[in-house]
Write a protein that holds these residues in place. Structure first.
Motif, PDB file in Angstrom:
ATOM      1  N   HIS A   1      28.113  41.381  80.333  1.00 50.45           N
ATOM      2  CA  HIS A   1      28.990  40.456  79.607  1.00 50.45           C
ATOM      3  C   HIS A   1      29.865  39.671  80.595  1.00 50.45           C
ATOM      4  N   LYS A   2      30.424  40.370  81.579  1.00 52.93           N
ATOM      5  CA  LYS A   2      31.274  39.734  82.596  1.00 52.93           C
ATOM      6  C   LYS A   2      30.524  38.625  83.328  1.00 52.93           C
ATOM      7  N   HIS A   3      29.232  38.848  83.599  1.00 51.78           N
ATOM      8  CA  HIS A   3      28.421  37.864  84.319  1.00 51.78           C
ATOM      9  C   HIS A   3      27.681  36.908  83.388  1.00 51.78           C
ATOM     10  N   ARG A   4      27.943  37.027  82.098  1.00 55.13           N
ATOM     11  CA  ARG A   4      27.280  36.184  81.085  1.00 55.13           C
ATOM     12  C   ARG A   4      25.757  36.288  81.176  1.00 55.13           C
ATOM     13  N   ILE A   5      25.293  37.546  81.265  1.00 59.08           N
ATOM     14  CA  ILE A   5      23.858  37.834  81.294  1.00 59.08           C
ATOM     15  C   ILE A   5      23.500  38.463  79.955  1.00 59.08           C
ATOM     16  N   GLU A   6      22.587  37.848  79.255  1.00 56.95           N
ATOM     17  CA  GLU A   6      22.149  38.365  77.959  1.00 56.95           C
ATOM     18  C   GLU A   6      21.297  39.626  78.160  1.00 56.95           C
ATOM     19  N   ILE A   7      21.520  40.623  77.335  1.00 61.17           N
ATOM     20  CA  ILE A   7      20.716  41.842  77.377  1.00 61.17           C
ATOM     21  C   ILE A   7      19.673  41.736  76.277  1.00 61.17           C
ATOM     22  N   ARG A   8      18.408  41.868  76.633  1.00 63.89           N
ATOM     23  CA  ARG A   8      17.307  41.831  75.681  1.00 63.89           C
ATOM     24  C   ARG A   8      16.690  43.213  75.604  1.00 63.89           C
ATOM     25  N   TYR A   9      17.107  44.017  74.621  1.00 65.00           N
ATOM     26  CA  TYR A   9      16.518  45.342  74.427  1.00 65.00           C
ATOM     27  C   TYR A   9      15.178  45.196  73.720  1.00 65.00           C
ATOM     28  N   ILE A  10      14.189  45.938  74.192  1.00 72.55           N
ATOM     29  CA  ILE A  10      12.920  45.945  73.470  1.00 72.55           C
ATOM     30  C   ILE A  10      13.041  46.947  72.326  1.00 72.55           C
ATOM     31  N   GLN A  11      12.233  46.772  71.320  1.00 69.85           N
ATOM     32  CA  GLN A  11      12.241  47.694  70.192  1.00 69.85           C
ATOM     33  C   GLN A  11      11.610  49.019  70.603  1.00 69.85           C
ATOM     34  N   PRO A  12      12.140  50.134  70.112  1.00 67.97           N
ATOM     35  CA  PRO A  12      11.561  51.444  70.464  1.00 67.97           C
ATOM     36  C   PRO A  12      10.069  51.488  70.142  1.00 67.97           C
ATOM     37  N   GLY A  13       9.284  51.981  71.088  1.00 71.27           N
ATOM     38  CA  GLY A  13       7.848  52.109  70.893  1.00 71.27           C
ATOM     39  C   GLY A  13       7.064  50.833  71.101  1.00 71.27           C
ATOM     40  N   LYS A  14       7.740  49.733  71.424  1.00 75.22           N
ATOM     41  CA  LYS A  14       7.071  48.433  71.597  1.00 75.22           C
ATOM     42  C   LYS A  14       7.088  48.038  73.072  1.00 75.22           C
ATOM     43  N   THR A  15       6.422  48.857  73.893  1.00 79.85           N
ATOM     44  CA  THR A  15       6.435  48.604  75.337  1.00 79.85           C
ATOM     45  C   THR A  15       5.790  47.281  75.708  1.00 79.85           C
ATOM     46  N   THR A  16       4.969  46.727  74.824  1.00 81.57           N
ATOM     47  CA  THR A  16       4.358  45.429  75.119  1.00 81.57           C
ATOM     48  C   THR A  16       5.413  44.329  75.184  1.00 81.57           C
ATOM     49  N   GLN A  17       6.591  44.564  74.604  1.00 78.19           N
ATOM     50  CA  GLN A  17       7.669  43.578  74.698  1.00 78.19           C
ATOM     51  C   GLN A  17       8.250  43.525  76.113  1.00 78.19           C
ATOM     52  N   ASN A  18       7.917  44.501  76.931  1.00 76.97           N
ATOM     53  CA  ASN A  18       8.351  44.524  78.325  1.00 76.97           C
ATOM     54  C   ASN A  18       7.132  44.756  79.225  1.00 76.97           C
ATOM     55  N   ALA A  19       6.067  44.035  78.920  1.00 78.29           N
ATOM     56  CA  ALA A  19       4.767  44.274  79.552  1.00 78.29           C
ATOM     57  C   ALA A  19       4.762  44.002  81.052  1.00 78.29           C
ATOM     58  N   PHE A  20       5.547  43.035  81.530  1.00 79.28           N
ATOM     59  CA  PHE A  20       5.522  42.713  82.956  1.00 79.28           C
ATOM     60  C   PHE A  20       5.983  43.904  83.794  1.00 79.28           C
ATOM     61  N   ILE A  21       7.073  44.547  83.403  1.00 76.49           N
ATOM     62  CA  ILE A  21       7.580  45.677  84.181  1.00 76.49           C
ATOM     63  C   ILE A  21       6.659  46.893  84.005  1.00 76.49           C
ATOM     64  N   LYS A  22       6.080  47.067  82.838  1.00 76.26           N
ATOM     65  CA  LYS A  22       5.176  48.202  82.626  1.00 76.26           C
ATOM     66  C   LYS A  22       3.927  48.067  83.498  1.00 76.26           C
ATOM     67  N   ARG A  23       3.390  46.855  83.607  1.00 79.47           N
ATOM     68  CA  ARG A  23       2.232  46.628  84.473  1.00 79.47           C
ATOM     69  C   ARG A  23       2.623  46.848  85.936  1.00 79.47           C
ATOM     70  N   PHE A  24       3.788  46.317  86.310  1.00 82.49           N
ATOM     71  CA  PHE A  24       4.289  46.508  87.673  1.00 82.49           C
ATOM     72  C   PHE A  24       4.441  47.998  87.983  1.00 82.49           C
ATOM     73  N   ASN A  25       5.040  48.759  87.060  1.00 83.40           N
ATOM     74  CA  ASN A  25       5.233  50.197  87.255  1.00 83.40           C
ATOM     75  C   ASN A  25       3.897  50.913  87.452  1.00 83.40           C
ATOM     76  N   ARG A  26       2.892  50.510  86.682  1.00 86.09           N
ATOM     77  CA  ARG A  26       1.571  51.136  86.806  1.00 86.09           C
ATOM     78  C   ARG A  26       1.003  50.896  88.207  1.00 86.09           C
ATOM     79  N   SER A  27       1.109  49.664  88.706  1.00 90.05           N
ATOM     80  CA  SER A  27       0.625  49.354  90.057  1.00 90.05           C
ATOM     81  C   SER A  27       1.401  50.142  91.106  1.00 90.05           C
ATOM     82  N   TYR A  28       2.707  50.177  90.966  1.00 92.83           N
ATOM     83  CA  TYR A  28       3.554  50.878  91.921  1.00 92.83           C
ATOM     84  C   TYR A  28       3.243  52.378  91.935  1.00 92.83           C
TER      85      TYR A  28
END
Length: 176
Positions: A106-133
């Motif tokens: 809030h202090k930095h005026r950064i919006e928080i976008r929570y994904i819905q529980p169980g909907k990991t496809t809403q955060n697919a970029f990080i999930k794919r990255f995590n799999r590679s890592y």
């Protein structure tokens, strides 16, 4: 004696667009925690942060524990180095819902976008990255110092040399 029922904090979920692909650098970052264990069964965490625009690995923090104050200090440093995102896409882990983190955003005026529980496809970029890592770095490491050294080299290689199919088969830095 009165008993008070503990209520869980309600989280509002923003509806993500179909593609979820940002049109610019530093528009959306994604963050996620992963855990793994060393040869002696000692658990450690990683906090993975990527830029969704070009799938660049911004930072991977590695430690036996990563508290919310450490996380916000790290984000403060990253923002000073490369600028701030318009929004951060995350799941609703306790570290991301605690007031220290939400107040920092809030202090930095950064919006928080929570994904819905169980909907990991809403955060697919990080999930794919995590799999590679996990496949390329974590699965084969036994010492924490080794994980840190290999991670630094792997991030450099990932950002500069590995073509990404969703980025016209060029690396994140070339795409940028």
């Amino acid at each position: 004696m009165e008993h008070f029922k503990k209520t869980k904090k309600k989280i509002s979920f923003k509806k993500e667009t179909k593609s979820g692909v940002p049109s610019n650098y530093n528009e959306f970052w994604s963050m996620d925690f992963m855990s793994d264990s060393l040869f002696n069964s000692r658990r450690f965490l990683t906090l993975d942060i990527i830029d969704d625009y070009n799938r660049e690995a911004i930072w991977i923090e590695i430690g036996l524990s990563i508290g919310v104050i450490h996380m916000t200090d790290l984000l403060e440093w990253i923002v000073k180095e490369r600028g701030k995102p318009r929004a951060i896409r995350i799941d609703n882990d306790p570290e991301f819902t605690i007031s220290i983190f939400t107040n920092w955003c809030h202090k930095h005026r950064i919006e928080i976008r929570y994904i819905q529980p169980g909907k990991t496809t809403q955060n697919a970029f990080i999930k794919r990255f995590n799999r590679s890592y996990r496949t390329e770095v974590l699965d084969a490491r036994i010492f924490l110092i080794e994980v840190r050294e290999i991670t630094a080299k792997w991030m450099e290689h990932y950002n500069n040399d590995i073509p990404n199919e969703t980025l016209q088969n060029i690396s994140p830095i070339q795409y940028l």
